[in-house]
Design an enzyme around this catalytic site. Sequence first.
Site, PDB file in Angstrom:
ATOM      1  N   LYS A   1       7.984   3.355   1.062  1.00 17.19           N
ATOM      2  CA  LYS A   1       9.409   3.104   1.324  1.00 17.19           C
ATOM      3  C   LYS A   1       9.885   1.907   0.491  1.00 17.19           C
ATOM      4  CE  LYS A   1       9.316   4.805   6.054  1.00 17.19           C
ATOM      5  NZ  LYS A   1       9.098   4.405   7.447  1.00 17.19           N
TER       6      LYS A   1
ATOM      7  N   GLU B   1       0.841  -1.202   0.000  1.00 14.78           N
ATOM      8  CA  GLU B   1       0.000   0.000   0.000  1.00 14.78           C
ATOM      9  C   GLU B   1       0.873   1.247   0.000  1.00 14.78           C
ATOM     10  OE1 GLU B   1      -3.630  -0.058   2.252  1.00 14.78           O
ATOM     11  OE2 GLU B   1      -3.032   1.814   3.231  1.00 14.78           O
TER      12      GLU B   1
ATOM     13  N   LYS C   1     -21.471  -5.654   4.569  1.00 10.03           N
ATOM     14  CA  LYS C   1     -20.609  -5.171   3.475  1.00 10.03           C
ATOM     15  C   LYS C   1     -20.351  -6.302   2.478  1.00 10.03           C
ATOM     16  CE  LYS C   1     -17.076  -3.035   5.816  1.00 10.03           C
ATOM     17  NZ  LYS C   1     -16.031  -1.999   6.057  1.00 10.03           N
TER      18      LYS C   1
ATOM     19  N   TYR D   1     -11.406  -5.080  11.022  1.00 12.06           N
ATOM     20  CA  TYR D   1     -10.659  -4.685  12.220  1.00 12.06           C
ATOM     21  C   TYR D   1     -10.544  -5.841  13.216  1.00 12.06           C
ATOM     22  CZ  TYR D   1     -11.779  -0.374   9.925  1.00 12.06           C
ATOM     23  OH  TYR D   1     -11.885   0.591   8.957  1.00 12.06           O
TER      24      TYR D   1
ATOM     25  N   THR E   1      -3.950   4.910  -1.225  1.00  7.86           N
ATOM     26  CA  THR E   1      -4.967   5.410  -0.302  1.00  7.86           C
ATOM     27  C   THR E   1      -5.596   6.705  -0.826  1.00  7.86           C
ATOM     28  OG1 THR E   1      -3.350   6.648   0.996  1.00  7.86           O
ATOM     29  CG2 THR E   1      -3.801   4.383   1.695  1.00  7.86           C
ATOM     30  N   TYR E   2      -6.621   7.146  -0.110  1.00  4.32           N
ATOM     31  CA  TYR E   2      -7.439   8.294  -0.548  1.00  4.32           C
ATOM     32  C   TYR E   2      -7.735   9.150   0.670  1.00  4.32           C
ATOM     33  CZ  TYR E   2     -11.506  10.441  -2.982  1.00  4.32           C
ATOM     34  OH  TYR E   2     -12.403  11.292  -3.585  1.00  4.32           O
TER      35      TYR E   2
ATOM     36  N   GLN F   1      -7.049  -3.887   9.242  1.00  4.13           N
ATOM     37  CA  GLN F   1      -6.243  -2.850   9.864  1.00  4.13           C
ATOM     38  C   GLN F   1      -4.913  -3.490  10.252  1.00  4.13           C
ATOM     39  OE1 GLN F   1      -5.455   0.171  10.404  1.00  4.13           O
ATOM     40  NE2 GLN F   1      -7.154   0.887  11.685  1.00  4.13           N
TER      41      GLN F   1
ATOM     42  N   GLY G   1     -14.170   6.101   5.659  1.00  3.08           N
ATOM     43  CA  GLY G   1     -13.268   7.172   6.089  1.00  3.08           C
ATOM     44  C   GLY G   1     -13.543   7.510   7.540  1.00  3.08           C
ATOM     45  N   ASP G   2     -12.555   8.115   8.200  1.00  2.00           N
ATOM     46  CA  ASP G   2     -12.740   8.524   9.604  1.00  2.00           C
ATOM     47  C   ASP G   2     -13.633   9.749   9.659  1.00  2.00           C
ATOM     48  OD1 ASP G   2     -11.299   6.596  11.007  1.00  2.00           O
ATOM     49  OD2 ASP G   2      -9.402   7.569  10.489  1.00  2.00           O
TER      50      ASP G   2
HETATM   51  P1  FAD Z   1     -17.583   1.206   7.974  1.00  2.00           P
HETATM   52  O1  FAD Z   1     -17.554  -0.128   7.333  1.00  2.00           O
HETATM   53  O2  FAD Z   1     -18.716   2.109   7.655  1.00  2.00           O
HETATM   54  O3  FAD Z   1     -17.487   0.944   9.545  1.00  2.00           O
HETATM   55  C1  FAD Z   1     -17.264   2.030  10.455  1.00  2.00           C
HETATM   56  C2  FAD Z   1     -17.989   1.746  11.774  1.00  2.00           C
HETATM   57  O4  FAD Z   1     -19.402   1.777  11.573  1.00  2.00           O
HETATM   58  C3  FAD Z   1     -17.689   0.352  12.364  1.00  2.00           C
HETATM   59  O5  FAD Z   1     -17.727   0.481  13.758  1.00  2.00           O
HETATM   60  C4  FAD Z   1     -18.863  -0.500  11.866  1.00  2.00           C
HETATM   61  O6  FAD Z   1     -19.116  -1.614  12.706  1.00  2.00           O
HETATM   62  C5  FAD Z   1     -20.001   0.509  11.896  1.00  2.00           C
HETATM   63  N1  FAD Z   1     -21.009   0.252  10.858  1.00  2.00           N
HETATM   64  C6  FAD Z   1     -20.807  -0.199   9.592  1.00  2.00           C
HETATM   65  N2  FAD Z   1     -21.981  -0.284   8.931  1.00  2.00           N
HETATM   66  C7  FAD Z   1     -22.933   0.123   9.790  1.00  2.00           C
HETATM   67  C8  FAD Z   1     -24.349   0.282   9.691  1.00  2.00           C
HETATM   68  N3  FAD Z   1     -25.003  -0.034   8.572  1.00  2.00           N
HETATM   69  N4  FAD Z   1     -25.023   0.742  10.777  1.00  2.00           N
HETATM   70  C9  FAD Z   1     -24.379   1.062  11.921  1.00  2.00           C
HETATM   71  N5  FAD Z   1     -23.035   0.943  12.076  1.00  2.00           N
HETATM   72  C10 FAD Z   1     -22.332   0.479  11.037  1.00  2.00           C
HETATM   73  N6  FAD Z   1      -9.049   5.927   5.568  1.00  2.00           N
HETATM   74  C11 FAD Z   1      -8.895   6.914   4.633  1.00  2.00           C
HETATM   75  O7  FAD Z   1      -9.253   8.071   4.880  1.00  2.00           O
HETATM   76  N7  FAD Z   1      -8.321   6.642   3.398  1.00  2.00           N
HETATM   77  C12 FAD Z   1      -7.905   5.395   3.062  1.00  2.00           C
HETATM   78  O8  FAD Z   1      -7.408   5.200   1.949  1.00  2.00           O
HETATM   79  C13 FAD Z   1      -8.057   4.343   4.023  1.00  2.00           C
HETATM   80  N8  FAD Z   1      -7.671   3.069   3.730  1.00  2.00           N
HETATM   81  C14 FAD Z   1      -7.896   2.064   4.635  1.00  2.00           C
HETATM   82  C15 FAD Z   1      -7.561   0.753   4.294  1.00  2.00           C
HETATM   83  C16 FAD Z   1      -7.756  -0.295   5.200  1.00  2.00           C
HETATM   84  C17 FAD Z   1      -7.404  -1.711   4.800  1.00  2.00           C
HETATM   85  C18 FAD Z   1      -8.287  -0.015   6.490  1.00  2.00           C
HETATM   86  C19 FAD Z   1      -8.456  -1.138   7.488  1.00  2.00           C
HETATM   87  C20 FAD Z   1      -8.629   1.287   6.834  1.00  2.00           C
HETATM   88  C21 FAD Z   1      -8.460   2.336   5.920  1.00  2.00           C
HETATM   89  N9  FAD Z   1      -8.828   3.651   6.226  1.00  2.00           N
HETATM   90  C22 FAD Z   1      -8.647   4.665   5.285  1.00  2.00           C
HETATM   91  C23 FAD Z   1      -9.397   3.982   7.541  1.00  2.00           C
HETATM   92  C24 FAD Z   1     -10.956   3.896   7.547  1.00  2.00           C
HETATM   93  O9  FAD Z   1     -11.472   4.890   6.700  1.00  2.00           O
HETATM   94  C25 FAD Z   1     -11.438   4.106   8.981  1.00  2.00           C
HETATM   95  O10 FAD Z   1     -11.048   3.039   9.787  1.00  2.00           O
HETATM   96  C26 FAD Z   1     -12.933   4.418   9.163  1.00  2.00           C
HETATM   97  O11 FAD Z   1     -13.141   4.852  10.506  1.00  2.00           O
HETATM   98  C27 FAD Z   1     -13.874   3.248   8.908  1.00  2.00           C
HETATM   99  O12 FAD Z   1     -13.977   2.959   7.584  1.00  2.00           O
HETATM  100  P2  FAD Z   1     -14.798   1.633   7.115  1.00  2.00           P
HETATM  101  O13 FAD Z   1     -14.810   1.636   5.670  1.00  2.00           O
HETATM  102  O14 FAD Z   1     -14.302   0.458   7.854  1.00  2.00           O
HETATM  103  O15 FAD Z   1     -16.255   2.042   7.670  1.00  2.00           O
END
Ligand code: FAD
Length: 297
Positions: A275, A17, A168, A148, A48-49, A179, A108-109
């Site tokens: 890197k 990545e 999903k 996670y 990443t984005y 993660q 996204g966060d």
């Molecule tokens: P979700 O799948 O939406 O989950 C987030 C939270 O909401 C979880 O607690 C889940 O249990 C809960 N949830 C999910 N669906 C529902 C629902 N229908 N109703 C209620 N709760 C629900 N961030 C970036 O900004 N850019 C990146 O490129 C990036 N790449 C990543 C790559 C990987 C492999 C990983 C593991 C993380 C990455 N992240 C990135 C970080 C990620 O965006 C954050 O961890 C974010 O907080 C959660 O994203 P998610 O897609 O897992 O969200």
Amino acid sequence: MKIRDILKSDQLTVSFEVFPPKKASSFETVRSATEGIAVLHPSFMSVTYGVGGGTSNYTIDIARNIQEKYQVPMMAHLTCISSTREIVRQQIEKIHDAGIENVMALRGDIPADMTDEDRSKWDYQHAVQLIRELKESGYDFCIGGACYPEVHPESSSSLEDIMHLKEKVEAGVDFLTTQMVFDNDLFFHFLYQLRDRGVTVPVIPGIMPITNSTQIYKAIRMSSAFIPRRFKTVSDRFGDDPEAMKAAGILYATDQIIDLYSNGIRHVHVYSMNKPDVAKGILDCLQGFVGKRMKHL
Ligand code: FAD
């Protein structure tokens, strides 16, 4: 090439990545670093984005550059929180037009200053909505999703997290990437829970090579990941010696990969942090251990 086809291999696949530049002035530096990884011919690479679209064009630019020049299959990450449906649709078109067949679909966060009221006005609340939109686009993307092993910080339990993960997968995710995880037992425990709950898609452990001591504390802050005592000891011992720390980080990551491989895991994703030397170090070490069994292009 679609990652879901690459993952059919029963040989070891290693993917890397990278992250895009934040501003135009660092584009060349990032391009050069990512090409330094592409020349190693990993099984695939992902870019990443930024949340809110800040680095969106660079994500696709970096991915397209590598795929066209080095024929390494690429995956573009895409986040949806604080983005509009219109912007997301434009990005989906751009990814398709760039010839990229793989998308890591993420929420996204949530920005620290976003209130619940603000959030309710946004077009997207969770990654599952983006996954459905990618499926409805009519393009046959291979879709990745995030997971996670140590439970997403917003979930109150691992069961709740896994049930949302299942949604999903049912929406169309082809594979999951974890993660960063430093303790393989946590990964295996998580994998058994997923299989027990009927999640059958490939799950790729995310390996973060920690090659300098400040990175450890940043990694803990960003992901709340458990760092084994053994690794903290290494960092305490070699933290002030950059070369030794880099070598130790490469060896620790390699050791983790060999343990995963020995226990039946065939695919690993390395958070290579742009890197090339670290990526090469890991691949060089792995050649010695798994040699011809490693899947290269
Ligand atoms: P979700 O799948 O939406 O989950 C987030 C939270 O909401 C979880 O607690 C889940 O249990 C809960 N949830 C999910 N669906 C529902 C629902 N229908 N109703 C209620 N709760 C629900 N961030 C970036 O900004 N850019 C990146 O490129 C990036 N790449 C990543 C790559 C990987 C492999 C990983 C593991 C993380 C990455 N992240 C990135 C970080 C990620 O965006 C954050 O961890 C974010 O907080 C959660 O994203 P998610 O897609 O897992 O969200």
